[in-house]
Design an enzyme around this catalytic site. Structure first.
Site, short mmCIF file in Angstrom:
data_model
loop_
_atom_site.label_atom_id
_atom_site.label_comp_id
_atom_site.label_asym_id
_atom_site.label_seq_id
_atom_site.Cartn_x
_atom_site.Cartn_y
_atom_site.Cartn_z
N ASP A 17 1.09 -1.24 -0.19
CA ASP A 17 -0.26 -0.06 0.03
C ASP A 17 0.63 0.76 -0.08
O ASP A 17 1.73 1.47 0.80
CB ASP A 17 -0.50 0.00 1.37
CG ASP A 17 -1.58 1.36 1.09
OD1 ASP A 17 -2.17 1.94 0.46
OD2 ASP A 17 -2.58 1.22 2.07
N VAL A 18 1.18 2.25 -1.13
CA VAL A 18 1.79 2.98 -0.78
C VAL A 18 1.33 4.22 -0.13
O VAL A 18 2.60 5.61 0.04
CB VAL A 18 1.67 3.43 -2.58
CG1 VAL A 18 2.08 2.76 -3.70
CG2 VAL A 18 0.49 4.59 -3.02
N ASN A 31 3.01 3.75 -10.28
CA ASN A 31 1.79 3.32 -11.11
C ASN A 31 0.41 3.25 -10.48
O ASN A 31 -0.81 3.99 -11.30
CB ASN A 31 1.32 1.76 -11.94
CG ASN A 31 0.28 1.42 -12.55
OD1 ASN A 31 -0.02 2.18 -13.28
ND2 ASN A 31 -0.82 0.99 -12.15
N TYR A 53 -7.02 15.83 -8.71
CA TYR A 53 -6.18 14.87 -9.58
C TYR A 53 -5.08 15.27 -10.42
O TYR A 53 -4.04 15.02 -11.10
CB TYR A 53 -7.57 13.58 -10.69
CG TYR A 53 -6.32 12.76 -10.91
CD1 TYR A 53 -5.65 11.72 -10.65
CD2 TYR A 53 -6.14 12.69 -12.70
CE1 TYR A 53 -5.59 10.78 -11.86
CE2 TYR A 53 -5.96 11.91 -13.13
CZ TYR A 53 -5.40 11.10 -13.27
OH TYR A 53 -5.27 9.76 -13.94
N LYS A 103 -0.99 15.29 -10.59
CA LYS A 103 -0.41 14.33 -11.22
C LYS A 103 0.63 15.85 -11.55
O LYS A 103 1.62 15.66 -12.70
CB LYS A 103 -1.00 14.22 -12.90
CG LYS A 103 -1.63 12.95 -12.28
CD LYS A 103 -1.02 11.88 -11.71
CE LYS A 103 -2.03 10.25 -11.77
NZ LYS A 103 -1.09 9.64 -12.10
N THR A 139 -10.84 1.59 -17.75
CA THR A 139 -10.64 0.98 -16.57
C THR A 139 -11.85 1.71 -15.09
O THR A 139 -12.30 2.66 -15.43
CB THR A 139 -8.82 1.23 -15.63
OG1 THR A 139 -9.19 2.58 -15.48
CG2 THR A 139 -8.11 1.31 -17.20
N1 LIG Z 1 -7.92 5.00 -16.59
C1 LIG Z 1 -7.09 5.92 -17.52
O1 LIG Z 1 -8.13 6.72 -18.86
C2 LIG Z 1 -6.04 7.10 -17.19
C3 LIG Z 1 -6.14 8.10 -17.82
C4 LIG Z 1 -4.40 8.84 -17.30
C5 LIG Z 1 -3.43 8.30 -16.47
N2 LIG Z 1 -4.43 7.24 -15.74
C6 LIG Z 1 -3.25 6.60 -14.33
O2 LIG Z 1 -3.18 5.45 -14.91
C7 LIG Z 1 -2.07 5.28 -12.95
C8 LIG Z 1 -2.96 3.24 -13.34
O3 LIG Z 1 -4.57 3.52 -12.99
P1 LIG Z 1 -6.36 2.67 -14.08
O4 LIG Z 1 -6.83 3.62 -14.81
O5 LIG Z 1 -5.47 1.63 -14.40
O6 LIG Z 1 -6.28 2.34 -13.38
P2 LIG Z 1 -7.52 1.31 -11.42
O7 LIG Z 1 -7.57 0.42 -12.63
O8 LIG Z 1 -8.18 2.16 -10.79
O9 LIG Z 1 -6.18 1.33 -11.07
C9 LIG Z 1 -5.30 1.37 -10.11
C10 LIG Z 1 -4.95 0.73 -9.30
O10 LIG Z 1 -3.94 1.58 -8.31
C11 LIG Z 1 -4.14 0.99 -6.68
N3 LIG Z 1 -4.28 1.55 -5.91
C12 LIG Z 1 -5.30 2.93 -5.54
N4 LIG Z 1 -4.44 3.58 -4.39
C13 LIG Z 1 -3.32 2.62 -3.64
C14 LIG Z 1 -2.08 2.21 -2.52
N5 LIG Z 1 -2.39 2.59 -1.81
N6 LIG Z 1 -1.58 1.27 -2.75
C15 LIG Z 1 -1.35 0.64 -4.10
N7 LIG Z 1 -2.15 0.26 -4.88
C16 LIG Z 1 -3.21 1.35 -5.01
C17 LIG Z 1 -5.52 0.22 -7.09
O11 LIG Z 1 -5.87 -0.70 -6.80
P3 LIG Z 1 -7.29 -1.49 -5.56
O12 LIG Z 1 -7.77 -2.85 -6.83
O13 LIG Z 1 -6.73 -1.68 -4.72
O14 LIG Z 1 -7.95 0.17 -5.31
C18 LIG Z 1 -5.54 -0.62 -8.87
O15 LIG Z 1 -4.65 -1.40 -8.49
C19 LIG Z 1 -3.23 6.05 -11.88
O16 LIG Z 1 -2.36 6.65 -12.21
C20 LIG Z 1 -3.75 6.95 -13.11
O17 LIG Z 1 -4.01 8.30 -12.50
C21 LIG Z 1 -5.00 6.54 -16.28
#
Ligand SMILES: NC(=O)c1ccc[n+]([C@@H]2O[C@H](COP(=O)([O-])OP(=O)(O)OC[C@H]3O[C@@H](n4cnc5c(N)ncnc54)[C@H](OP(=O)(O)O)[C@@H]3O)[C@@H](O)[C@H]2O)c1
Length: 237
Positions: free
Chosen positions: A57-58, A80, A157, A161, A192
């Site tokens: 857990d970060v 990530n 958010y 970033k 996601t």
């Molecule tokens: N999807 C997009 O369109 C998009 C666009 C730009 C940037 N991003 C970035 O991409 C990255 C991944 O996001 P995603 O879209 O794949 O979202 P996601 O499916 O919600 O995945 C987020 C991941 O982060 C984990 N997480 C959250 N809080 C945490 C904590 N305190 N410690 C450890 N793990 C934690 C979650 O774990 P749990 O399952 O336990 O919650 C999950 O595994 C993020 O940094 C996001 O900001 C995404």
């Protein structure tokens, strides 16, 4: 130990799981970071050969220290894990939402990076990839022709970033003489669980993961301290 190792935080689902899958396919031993052991173990089994669970857990300093103690050498760190609690405008966002968001997206990255620096220093070509967002680009958020208009919101958010982008530059500069490459990725909008906008999107998370893999495998003559889109094109700060 000659095997290359990588850690992807928040790798139990979404973009992180696809990054872990690609790194495993490249032959890395990949630590699948997950704050929930069960969810993490399922991802490890799904990814298969090369994947190992690392409960992380970060936002938990003791847990980060315990996780770092389990990793001797780390070639690639992918920061990530991220959250996006709401799409609210700054005028509708309380300081508590900023605190919660920054705790994961900014302070979590600092804590994990610092804890794993000794292991990264044991690697011959250490790489750090920070998963940022194009929505953090101040250039893309302002004139002329902003991609993100005043209605885009997500103030906590996006500002988190932007802070991550600043940290990317500062870490890259601090570690440049030690052979590190530290870069930020704008993954593009991906389907996601991150927030309702992502959930409604059609973008394939695996395509974004390819961009992270490219930054994880950068050769020594590559740039550091940059901000790149998933397709490798530079993103303006
Ligand atoms: N999807 C997009 O369109 C998009 C666009 C730009 C940037 N991003 C970035 O991409 C990255 C991944 O996001 P995603 O879209 O794949 O979202 P996601 O499916 O919600 O995945 C987020 C991941 O982060 C984990 N997480 C959250 N809080 C945490 C904590 N305190 N410690 C450890 N793990 C934690 C979650 O774990 P749990 O399952 O336990 O919650 C999950 O595994 C993020 O940094 C996001 O900001 C995404």
């Amino acid at each position: 130990m000659n095997e290359r190792t990588a850690l992807v935080t928040g790798a139990n689902k979404g973009i992180g799981k696809d990054i872990a899958r690609l790194l495993a396919a490249e032959g890395f031993t990949v630590y699948v970071g997950s704050r929930d052991p069960g969810r993490g173990q399922r991802a490890v089994e799904e990814i298969g050969a090369g994947a190992r669970l690392l409960v992380l857990d970060v936002t938990d300093p003791d847990g980060i220290a315990q996780a770092a103690a389990q990793v001797d050498r780390l070639d690639v760190l992918v920061n990530n894990a991220g959250i996006s609690p709401s799409l609210a405008q700054p005028t509708d966002t309380g300081v508590e939402e900023y605190r919660r968001t920054y705790e994961t997206n900014v302070f979590g990255v600092v804590a994990v990076t610092n804890a794993f620096l000794p292991a990264l220093r044991r690697a011959p070509h250490p790489r750090i990839v920070n998963i940022s967002s194009g929505t953090a680009s101040l250039t893309w958020s302002t004139t002329p022709n902003p991609q993100f208009t005043p209605t885009s919101g997500a103030a906590a958010y996006r500002s988190s970033k932007a802070a991550l982008n600043a940290l990317t530059v500062l870490y890259a500069q601090a570690l440049a003489d030690d052979g590190f490459k530290v870069n930020a990725l704008a993954p593009g909008l991906r389907a996601t669980d991150l927030n309702p906008r992502a959930a409604a999107a059609g973008g394939d998370p695996a395509e974004a993961a390819q961009g992270a893999l490219r930054l994880a495998l950068l050769p020594d003559d590559s740039p550091t301290g940059g901000f790149f889109s998933w397709d490798g094109t530079p993103v303006p700060w």
